[in-house]
Each structure stands twice: as C-alpha cells, then as structure tokens.
Design an enzyme around this catalytic site. Structure first.
Site, PDB file in Angstrom:
ATOM      1  N   HIS A 182      -8.094  -6.387  15.140  1.00  0.00           N
ATOM      2  CA  HIS A 182      -8.441  -6.733  13.811  1.00  0.00           C
ATOM      3  C   HIS A 182      -9.071  -8.056  13.755  1.00  0.00           C
ATOM      4  CE1 HIS A 182      -8.377  -6.657   9.479  1.00  0.00           C
ATOM      5  NE2 HIS A 182      -8.083  -5.255   9.395  1.00  0.00           N
TER       6      HIS A 182
ATOM      7  N   GLU B 234      -6.364  -8.261  -0.355  1.00  0.00           N
ATOM      8  CA  GLU B 234      -6.855  -8.206   1.324  1.00  0.00           C
ATOM      9  C   GLU B 234      -8.348  -7.771   1.258  1.00  0.00           C
ATOM     10  OE1 GLU B 234      -4.529  -5.117   3.694  1.00  0.00           O
ATOM     11  OE2 GLU B 234      -2.626  -6.181   2.947  1.00  0.00           O
TER      12      GLU B 234
ATOM     13  N   GLU C 213       0.766  -1.070  -0.015  1.00  0.00           N
ATOM     14  CA  GLU C 213       0.060  -0.091  -0.122  1.00  0.00           C
ATOM     15  C   GLU C 213       0.996   1.393   0.016  1.00  0.00           C
ATOM     16  OE1 GLU C 213      -2.750  -0.396   3.186  1.00  0.00           O
ATOM     17  OE2 GLU C 213      -3.899  -1.710   2.331  1.00  0.00           O
TER      18      GLU C 213
END
Ligand code: GLA
Length: 798
Positions: free
Chosen positions: A364, A313, A164
């Site tokens: 998460h 993802e 990213e």
C-alpha cells in the site's frame, strides 16, 4: 443478551460546537509497529510535511491489552505526548475492529459466521460477530481503560470507534436475536405474516423460531427487516462504546466512525445519529479521480450529520487491493484533497504514514517508505500542508446548498434486490441526477429521505420507491411552500415493509405528481424521448405516465415510436401547485430607500405594487388591495413584524396569501433561518437582493416534475438545466469543463471560492469579479489561470 432495538434513548453528546478551530492534515500512524527510538524521526518528518493530526491505535488491541485485563497504555501516552510536542494532536481509535488472538481463543464463537455457515478466520480484521456478549464485555473493558487514561488528555481531540463497520454474521445467536427483534417490531405473527404476504409459497410462520436469516434472495419483507436488524446491532455495539467513552471526555471532544461512502451494508443515517461527527475513507483504487461523481460521496457524508465532515483516510498515491494499483498523477491527490475541502471536509488524513514491514498491506502507498525515507508523494503532502496553513480563515466555514438529493437506504436495498433490469442501480441513478448539477457547479446536499427540507429550492428524490407517512408529508409540505420537486422512476411503489402499495405509482404522491404510472418497462434497447427541452432517448427503463389533471400538468416530453406500448405517451411532466400568477403585491415597509428599490425592480417586471408603511396600516392596505402576495420586512424598527405576520395568517380574508419575508439585515436573516422558518409556511428571502426576490416570485408556484424515462446524458443535462433555472438555483461560478468551483462561507460571512482544475491541462476561468487569490497571494482581475491540477482559493475583492 440484550436485544438490538430501533428505539434508542438519546445519547449524551458533546456540548461544544463541532466546528473545527483549524483545518487538519494528517495520517494514520502506528507507533506500536516501530521501535520507540524511531518515533522522533517520524514526528519530525510529519511536522516538516505540515501534518497537524495523527490517528492512532485503531488496530492496537493486542499491544494495548496483551492478555485479559492487562493494560499496556504507557506507550500510547508517550506517543501522544511526543506528537503533541511537535504541535500534532491525536485522534484515538478504539481497537475493536481487531479483537486479539487471546480473546478469540477464549471465546471462539466471538468469530462471525459467514453466509456459507463457516466461522470466519482470525487475522483479517472485522472478524467478530457484532452481537457477541463476549465481544461486548471485552469492548467495555478496553474502551473503558482507554477512556479513563486518555479521555481528558488535552492532546486528544476526537475518537474514532472501531474501523469501517462491515461484517454481517449469520450465527445462531444472531438468528435468535433477529427473531426476537421481529417479535418486538411486529407484535404478532399474524401481523408479520400479513405484511410479508407469507401465504405466497407457503411461507406462513406459526412460531418465531421458524423465521430464517435471508441467505441470498428471499422474501423482500424479510430481507428489509434483516438489513434493519444488522443496522440496529451495529448501533447497539457503537452505543455501548459511546456510553463508556462519553463520561470521560471533555465537552469539545468528538466521537466519530470512518464510514465507506456508498457502502450499503448499514443505514448510515441510523448509524450517525449517535455520533458527533461523520467521517469517511476515500480510495480510488484503479484509475483516476472523477470529480463530477466522487463529490457526491463527500456530499453524502456531509449529509449524514448535515455539517462538515472528516476525510479520515485517503489514498497516498496508490493502494494495494485493486486489480491495477496505479499511482495517482502528480498533483492529482492534492486536487482530491482540495476537492474534499471544497465539499465540506475539515480534515484530510492519509492512510498511512508508513507501511509495516510485514502484514497484509505491504504494497500500500504511504508517505514514508520501508527504509524510513519520504517517498516522492511526501512532497505533494508537504505542498498541501503549506496550502492549508495559508488559508486559516477556512476553519469553521460551512457550505450551503439550494438543492437536495434524497437518499434512502430502504429504497436502495429494495431496488437492488429486485432490479428488474440488471443494470438499474440505485446509486448510479442518483448520480445520474447529481452529475448534471455538479458539471455546472451547482452545489447539492445528499440527505436522508426523512430529513427536513426547509431552505431548499429544488429537491430531487431519485427512485424513492419506499414511502412512509413522514416522507409523503414532507414532500407535500415542501411543494406547498413553493419548492420544486423531481420524482423519478420507481417512485412510490412500496410501503415501509417492502410490500407493493395497493395503488398505482407513485402511490400517495399521485396528487402531488399529477400523474400515475400505467406501466413500467425494462428496456432492451433505448427508446426515443423528445419534447421542448431535448430530443434524446431513454435507456434501461421507461414508465408510461398518465396525466391526471390536464389543466395543471404540462407534458415536457413524450416517448417516440418503440415497443408500441410507450409510443406517444408522456415521459416527463411538470405539475404546478399554487395560487397561480402573482401580479398584485403589497409591500409592508417603513424604510423608504428599500421600498423604492423594491418598487423599481418589481414594476419593471410588470407587477402591480402597493406599498404600505407600518403595522396596522399595512394590514388595512392588504385588505383593500387583495394582493396575490405580501412582502414583509420583519426588522422594521417601529413594529413587530412577527405580529403583523401572525395577524395576517389569522385573518380569514387573507387566507392562502403567501408572504415573502424580505430583509436586508443579517440579524433577521439568522432569525429567519433558525427557529422561525419552520413556523412561516411561506417564503423567506435572506438577506434581500433584487435577484433573489425575483427568483422567489417565480417560485410562488411549487412544481413537481415526474421523470419516467432514464434519459441519455445530454438530455438529462438539458432537463436539469431547465429545472434548476426554473427553481432559481444558481451555480457557484461558471467554469470550463474539468474545473470545479465550490463555495464555503466563513464564520463572519465571508464567501470563499475554491476553484480546482481536475485535469492535466492548463485551464483558464473568467471571473465575474476581481478577487484575491490566497494560495498565490495575488489579486486577479477577470482571468484566472490554473496549471494542471491547479488550485485557487479566492475571495471577492471590491
Ligand atoms: C481501509 C482501512 C485501512 C486500510 C485501507 C487500505 O480503508 O480502514 O485500515 O486497510 O483500507 O486502503
């Protein structure tokens, strides 16, 4: 220090086709975070969930190289092998998003400097300055070591570079490089000063060293060049990695990066040029999945390389970084996975397999919890694993769309910096055109404003404010070939340097549009807009259109009474381009059955049809009849259709007469689709079907719509319905609201319909044909029942 450049030599690419041999399901897996004796349990659970791929190592730099030049790669080799023994292949990440502490200690100025002039802290990823020579050297070393060790590993199918890309650095080195970049680009300070209008506010530069980096709002020309410089810097960093990796890889191993959908920090078309495959990371955060909008981000990613992509993802239930990290409803993530597949994903990977016991992302979602046991969500992934295993024919299948939405980072940046109305958002405006299509199951590609437009019936160019010669030429060419084009607000205001064009909107597109914009208005309150197709309003923005050529340009809608300036003026127009009504057609054909069929269809619709059989005779017949249009079958056994076509185009008398290539044979469709479509500046119907033929006839005239209003949603839906119909664009399937249908076509031409219920209520869909439902192994006639978040994968049966 080398200078980031916009001109790059071509990259050595994979020679193998980037076409999946299977659909993949997977997760990000970090074996370095766990004792090795736990790995077999993880891998067994992965296999039991139906996972086929693991992404490894993208943050593992400190484990792979704990000190300069000291490589510990064996553990990764063992992890890859252990996964492979369970039938799970690996994608390796280069770990450059997480330069380790020892490297930062050696080279503190490897850390980026933020907009406030502060060095960013170590330990939060992407902390590097992308132009740092020390980063480049260390990247060369670690990527080189990984490439040598794993490049030929048969279980590694692809590589992800970094993670990213996002950091923008404002250090002195970046500033110096930016100045040199400008010197190369502009050649002289005079040219730069002219393009940026620097006489304004005494901005004139007399030395390159005077030019600042834009921190906050600045000269629009400077801001645009800085964005381009940042993109070029990342391209250079990415290219460095590709050049190290590629020589070690097998031909069928691909290189990608996981982008972030609509993230606007970089020009993604530039970034993906050197990659083999596009991939992205998709998270909902708070709330729930809105399929009508999120499909656009898949279509955007598919448009980067104009081929299928990977969802590298996605959210395993919930995230940890949103204001409210609610969990997706049971079944929702499965519907989201299928939604991605329906839009061209060849792989769905969850982030992540199991959360580390420490670190910033403890909360998460994951497939396995802190105790090592499967979370409830794991069952849903298991179901998805079974789903994908039951549709092997989807591997290698592709999508095609008749509609393209043009996306332009330059225009987006330009508008974002000078919105003029605080709520005017480029992406939201693009989605305003995407949604009405998506709601009707009309598939669209989101592609670069600089991409070729062959094969599309309808092209929508939302807020294409920055024009260059290439864009103008492509749009003109598209319309000349009968395409339908939609231009919207703020079109054609700017040149390639983000300066005003010295003409009224839409600048060099004015002839095409048939209108000019006399004035634009940011709106406090909606103003009424009504016409043949709707009765509604415009919000945020309104452009007062002035028709240039009344004979060719139709007014579709006008503004009602509002601020006085807009009252009664055109808000939406349509200009026709072409030779006019088609009546007389010559059909060159030598297969009597086909000829009769065409005759039957066309004569019923009132066309005057002459049929000529074979080569020269065909051309003679055309000369005698003087048609408006010629239908030509390129695969006639006794003659060379291309030759007839060539003769016709060379013949003075035939000038301007369009040709529709009609064919019932798949091989000639391929031929038409490939090399030759660019040559034939007419229309291609492939393969022949009566309906397609009639649609093509209605497209003989190109149409350009100018939409100066920002219509309310109902009016926008009505407008797009009419435009799509006029362009002959077809929905994939008619479905009730909340149910989406998309089509993938397998390598052998079989159409596969993916139907997804995105809601928590049962839905039924009427099928126009009997079908086989592959997930439930049933035959369906007419009525398809979908449970909440239910999925059906259908093929048509006789
Ligand atoms: C990003 C990163 C991942 C992870 C997730 C969490 O997408 O690439 O490493 O941090 O966010 O949502």
């Amino acid at each position: 220090m080398t200078l980031p450049s916009t001109v790059r030599p071509p990259v050595a690419r994979t020679t193998g086709l980037i076409q999946s041999s299977r659909m993949h399901l997977g997760a990000a897996y970090y074996p370095e975070q766990w004792p090795e004796d736990r790995w077999p349990t993880d891998i067994r659970l992965m296999r039991e969930a139906g996972l086929t791929v693991a992404r490894l190592a993208e943050f593992a730099w400190s484990t792979l190289e704990p000190a300069e030049g000291e490589f510990h790669l064996d553990w990764l080799d063992r992890a890859i092998s252990a996964l492979a023994s369970a039938g799970i292949v690996s994608v390796l990440g280069t770990p450059t998003a997480a330069p380790p502490a020892w490297l930062v200690q050696q080279h503190p100025d490897l850390l980026a400097v933020d907009e406030n002039g502060r060095r960013v802290q170590f330990g939060n990823r992407s902390h590097y300055c992308v132009t740092s020579p020390e980063l480049h050297a260390a990247t060369h070393r670690i990527v080189g070591a990984m490439a040598e060790r794993f490049g030929s590993n048969p279980h590694v199918i692809g590589w992800q570079l970094d993670n990213e890309y996002n950091r923008v650095c404002t250090c002195d080195r970046c500033r110096g490089l930016f100045q040199r970049y400008l010197a190369v680009k502009f050649g002289s300070l005079q040219a730069l000063n002219d393009h940026w209008s620097t006489a304004y506010w005494s901005q004139t530069y007399s030395a390159w060293e005077q030019i600042p980096l834009p921190i906050g709002p600045h000269n629009p020309g400077l801001m645009l060049e800085f964005k381009r410089f940042v993109t070029a810097s990342y391209c250079q960093f990415q290219r460095l990695q590709i050049d190290v990796l590629r020589p070690h890889l097998r031909n069928d191993v691909w290189i990608t990066h996981n982008f972030m959908g609509w993230f606007d920090g970089l020009d993604h078309y530039e970034m993906t040029q050197d990659l083999d495959l596009a991939a992205w990371d998709w998270y909902i955060g708070s709330g729930h999945h809105d399929y009508v909008t999120t499909g656009a981000a898949h279509d955007l990613t598919r448009g980067f390389k104009r081929r299928n992509f990977w969802l590298m993802e996605t959210q395993p239930g919930h995230v940890n970084w949103s204001p409210i990290n609610n969990t997706l409803n049971r079944g929702e993530a499965r519907a989201m996975a299928w939604h991605a597949v329906a839009h061209g994903a060849d792989a769905v990977l969850y982030w992540q397999w199991r959360s580390a016991l420490g670190g910033q992302e403890q909360f998460h979602g994951a497939l396995v919890d802190q105790s090592g046991q499967p979370r409830p969500f794991y069952r849903e992934v298991q179901q998805l694993g079974r789903d994908l295993a039951s549709v092997p024919f989807l591997a290698g299948s592709t999508l095609s769309s008749e509609v393209a939405l043009l996306n332009c980072y330059d225009s987006r940046w330009s508008i974002q910096w000078q919105r003029h109305h605080r709520d005017l958002d480029y992406v939201e405006h693009l989605l305003h055109y995407y949604r009405p299509l998506a709601a009707r199951n009309i598939a669209a590609d989101v592609i670069s404003a600089d991409a070729p437009l062959d094969g599309y019936k309808l092209v929508i160019a939302p807020a294409l404010t920055i024009l260059n010669e290439n864009r103008v030429a492509r749009l003109n060419d598209f319309v000349a070939r009968g395409g339908h084009l939609v231009l919207t607000l703020r079109t054609g205001m700017r040149d390639d340097y983000n300066a005003w064009l010295p003409s009224r909107q839409p600048g060099p597109l004015a002839d095409l549009a048939g209108v000019q914009v006399e004035e634009y208005y940011a709106l406090l309150d909606p103003v009424p807009v009504s016409g043949e197709w709707f009765d509604g309003s415009s919000r945020l923005w309104a452009e007062r259109l002035q028709v240039q050529d009344g004979a060719q340009t139709r007014i579709i809608a006008r503004y009602g009474a509002s601020n006085g300036w807009l009252d009664g003026y055109p808000a939406v127009t349509a200009r026709t381009h072409g030779e006019g009504e088609v009546k007389k057609i010559v059909c060159i054909e030598d297969e009597p059955d086909m000829a009769n069929l065409i005759k039957l269809i066309l004569e019923r619709k009132g066309y005057d049809l002459t049929i000529a059989i074979g080569g020269q005779a065909g051309l003679e017949a055309i000369r005698r009849v003087k048609p408006d249009l010629v239908l030509l079958d390129l695969m006639m056994p006794d003659m060379d259709g291309w030759q007839v076509y060539g003769q016709m185009k060379a013949d003075e008398e035939m000038k301007g007469i369009p040709v529709i290539v009609v064919t019932a044979r798949a091989e000639s469709a391929d031929r038409g689709l490939g090399l030759h479509i660019a040559k034939v500046k007419d229309f291609i119907v492939k393969p022949f079907s009566p309906q397609e033929l009639l649609q093509s006839l209605s497209r003989i005239n190109g149409q350009v719509y100018c939409v100066g209003a920002y219509l309310d949603d109902a009016s926008q839906q009505s407008l797009l319905n009419h435009i799509a119909e006029a362009a002959g664009v077809q929905p994939v399937l008619e479905t009730p609201p909340g149910v989406e249908a998309r089509k993938r076509v397998t390598a052998n031409g079989q159409e596969v319909f993916i139907v997804i219920n995105h809601e928590r209520a049962e839905k039924s869909v009427r099928l126009p044909w009997p079908a086989r439902e592959h997930l439930s192994n049933q035959s369906i006639i007419e009525g398809l029942k979908l449970m909440p978040y239910g999925i059906a994968v259908l093929t048509r049966s006789a």
